[in-house]
Write an enzyme that holds these catalytic residues in place. Structure first.
Site, PDB file in Angstrom:
ATOM      1  CG  ASP A 137      74.696 -16.672 -29.912  1.00 56.91           C
ATOM      2  OD1 ASP A 137      75.881 -16.838 -29.590  1.00 56.91           O
ATOM      3  OD2 ASP A 137      74.248 -15.580 -30.311  1.00 56.91           O
ATOM      4  CG  ASP A 197      79.199 -12.817 -29.135  1.00 55.66           C
ATOM      5  OD1 ASP A 197      78.272 -11.993 -29.031  1.00 55.66           O
ATOM      6  OD2 ASP A 197      79.019 -14.053 -29.229  1.00 55.66           O
TER       7      ASP A 197
HETATM    8  C1  DX5 Z   1      75.777 -14.174 -25.805  1.00 54.80           C
HETATM    9  C2  DX5 Z   1      75.839 -14.423 -27.266  1.00 54.80           C
HETATM   10  C3  DX5 Z   1      75.801 -13.231 -28.110  1.00 54.80           C
HETATM   11  C4  DX5 Z   1      74.572 -12.366 -27.952  1.00 54.80           C
HETATM   12  C5  DX5 Z   1      75.064 -10.962 -27.975  1.00 54.80           C
HETATM   13  O1  DX5 Z   1      76.056 -15.361 -25.161  1.00 54.80           O
HETATM   14  O2  DX5 Z   1      77.027 -15.141 -27.592  1.00 54.80           O
HETATM   15  O3  DX5 Z   1      76.031 -13.547 -29.481  1.00 54.80           O
HETATM   16  O4  DX5 Z   1      73.621 -12.521 -28.962  1.00 54.80           O
HETATM   17  O5  DX5 Z   1      74.007 -10.110 -27.736  1.00 54.80           O
HETATM   18  P1  DX5 Z   1      74.222  -8.549 -27.489  1.00 54.80           P
HETATM   19  O6  DX5 Z   1      74.920  -8.006 -28.696  1.00 54.80           O
HETATM   20  O7  DX5 Z   1      72.825  -8.030 -27.333  1.00 54.80           O
HETATM   21  O8  DX5 Z   1      75.049  -8.397 -26.245  1.00 54.80           O
HETATM   22 ZN    ZN Z   2      77.440 -15.423 -29.695  1.00 50.25          ZN
END
Ligand code: DX5
Ligand code: ZN
Length: 233
Positions: free
Chosen positions: A34, A180
Site C-alpha cells: 500500500d 481489500d
Molecule cells: C487499506 C489497505 C489494505 C490494508 C488491509 O487501505 O488498502 O491493503 O492493508 O488491511 P486488513 O486486511 O488488516 O484490513
Molecule cells: Zn491495499
C-alpha cells in the site's frame, strides 16, 4: 478454482520487510504494498525507493495499491520499477484509460480500484483496460478496519459485469476481482461467494502466529466457498 492471495505488508513489521515477505513467499501469490501519500488517504507509508528494493529482494510479484493523489503521474514509475501489478484509484485518476494503458505498456498488470462509496456503473466500460478490478471493502487508509458488508453487493455486480465482458468480447485474458480490507477467516467465504477471486489480507496474515499457515487457511476457505457455489448453482 483459482484464487489469488495477496498478503498486505501494511500489517507487517516495516523494519523487517524482506523477512516478512519471505514468511509468505511459498504460499501467497503476490505481495500487496500500500503506497499512501497523506493526500488521497490520511496515512503515509512507502514510495518508489522502498518498492524498488522490494522488487530486488522479494520472490513474489508485487501488487502495488496506489492510495495516492494523481496516480496518472505516479503509476507508470511503479510498473517500470518491476511491479507485477499496479492499481490506481478511480476517484483519484483524471485519465484512467490512459494510465491503465501506460501501466500495461510498462509491463505490469493494471488494476482499477473503487472505494466503498464509488459505484461500478461509470467504470464498467473501462473494465477491458484492466487486469484487476479492486472493490475496496473498507475505506482505504488503514489496516485492521471492520469489513463493510454493503460492499458485497458491488462485488456481485462486478462479477456479473466481468462475466458479461467475457461472453460479449470473448476476452480470455484474466480479469481478477479483488477485495481489500477486513478480509479474514470469517469474511473471506462471503467475498468468494459474491464472486471475488483475489484477496488482500493484512492483519489476518501478519497478526497471525504463523503467517504462511494463515495464507493457506484463507485460500482453503475461499476455494471451499467457490466449490459450494458451483455445486449448488
Ligand atoms: C487499506 C489497505 C489494505 C490494508 C488491509 O487501505 O488498502 O491493503 O492493508 O488491511 P486488513 O486486511 O488488516 O484490513
Ligand atoms: Zn491495499
Amino acid at each position: 478454482m483459482t484464487v489469488r492471495i495477496s498478503p498486505s505488508i501494511l500489517a507487517a513489521d516495516f523494519t523487517r520487510l524482506a523477512d516478512e515477505a519471505d514468511a509468505v513467499a511459498n504460499d501467497a501469490d503476490m505481495l500487496h504494498v500500500d503506497v499512501m501519500d497523506n493526500h488521497f488517504v490520511p496515512n503515509l507509508t512507502v514510495g518508489l525507493p522502498v518498492v524498488e528494493s522490494l522488487v530486488k529482494n522479494v520472490r513474489l510479484p508485487l501488487d502495488i495499491h496506489l492510495g495516492v493523489a494523481d496516480p496518472d503521474r505516479w503509476a507508470p514509475g511503479y510498473a517500470e520499477a518491476g511491479a507485477g501489478s499496479v492499481t490506481i484509484h478511480a476517484e483519484a485518476a483524471n485519465s484512467p484509460v490512459r494510465t491503465l494503458r501506460a501501466i500495461r505498456a510498462a509491463g505490469a498488470q493494471a488494476g482499477l480500484a473503487l472505494s466503498p462509496a464509488t459505484p461500478l456503473l461509470p467504470y464498467e466500460g473501462l473494465l477491458d483496460e484492466a487486469d484487476t478490478l479492486l472493490v475496496m471493502t473498507v475505506e482505504p487508509g488503514f489496516g485492521s478496519q471492520k469489513f463493510l458488508e454493503f460492499t458485497l453487493e458491488k462485488v456481485r455486480q462486478a462479477r456479473e459485469a466481468i462475466d458479461a465482458l467475457r461472453r460479449v468480447s470473448g476476452r480470455d485474458v484474466p480479469l481478477w476481482l479483488q477485495v481489500d480490507g477486513g478480509v479474514n477467516e470469517s469474511t473471506i467465504a462471503r467475498c468468494s461467494e459474491a464472486g471475488a477471486d483475489s484477496f488482500v489480507a493484512g492483519s489476518a496474515v501478519y497478526a497471525a502466529d504463523d503467517p504462511a499457515a494463515a495464507v493457506r487457511a484463507l485460500r482453503a476457505k475461499a476455494e471451499d466457498a467457490k466449490f459450494v457455489v458451483a455445486e449448488t448453482s
